[in-house]
Design a protein around this motif. Structure first.
Motif: not given
Lengths: 109, 115
Positions: A29-33, A95-97, B37-47
């Motif tokens: 990763f280029s960075s970590l938060q 471009d994504k976290l 956000q779901d338990p054990g899966l963290g945050l997942r990006l939708i759009y």
């Protein structure tokens, strides 16, 4: 999809204890938060680390970015009940976290 | 203070309903994001969106669409809600060109239950 695995998933400790949370990936990763999320709220940024081997301190919290920029750790010294919450690491790729799986910390008085 | 607000804290819908989740930010941020956000899966990006009328698919866009007609507002749409879309939905915004130094500011979340 890159995966960021956090361990442990749950941590329940007494006030005054020390703890370490780990965030690991096979990707670079280029960075970590690191974010903390309290019940009923969205995550709030604690720190950003960008250089391999970097160590940052925020009062009783110490954050380290691995030399190879694939992993990170969060160490809390003398935990307090106010540290209770969900801790999330997040790695930046293009471009994504990408968020980690989360560590839920409970600190009892 | 940056503020990101979401239209509902809790929402209960039935399978097959069309669902709108609204997010508004008051800091003139260019970038806006929807996560689940779901338990054990963290945050997942939708759009996510870098600009008005612009949208990009995240990691799990299936079953969702978005709309950004104004800079401050980013809507998530579930065209036909299903039970596997029961989750916590988080909106976020950030300033400027997306890079590794950006902080994302999150709303309080909407807990959606689909029956």
């Amino acid at each position: 999809t890159q995966l960021l695995e956090q361990s442990p998933q749950f941590l329940s400790i007494q006030e005054g204890e020390n703890l370490t949370v780990y965030c690991n990936s096979s990707s670079v990763f280029s960075s970590l938060q690191w974010y903390r999320q309290e019940p009923g709220e969205g995550p709030v940024l604690l720190v950003t680390v960008v250089t391999g081997g970097e160590v940052k301190k925020l009062k009783r919290l110490t954050f380290q970015f691995g030399d190879a920029r694939k992993d990170s750790s969060l160490h809390i010294t003398a935990a307090q009940p106010g540290d209770t919450g969900l801790y999330l690491c997040a790695g930046f790729v293009t471009d994504k976290l990408i968020f980690g799986t989360g560590t839920r910390l409970q600190v009892f008085p | 203070d940056v503020k990101v607000t979401q239209s509902s804290r809790y929402l209960v819908k039935r399978t097959g309903e069309k669902v709108f989740l609204e997010c508004v930010q008051d800091m003139d941020h260019e970038n806006m994001f929807w996560y689940r956000q779901d338990p054990g899966l963290g945050l997942r990006l939708i759009y996510f969106s870098y600009d008005v009328k612009m949208k990009e698919k995240g990691d799990i866009p299936e079953g969702y669409s978005v709309s950004r007609e104004k800079k401050e507002r980013f809507s998530l749409i579930l065209e036909s809600a299903s039970t596997n879309q029961t989750s916590m939905y988080l909106c976020a915004s950030s300033r400027g060109f997306v890079n590794s130094y950006n902080e994302q500011f999150f709303g309080p979340g909407t807990r959606l239950t689909v029956l």
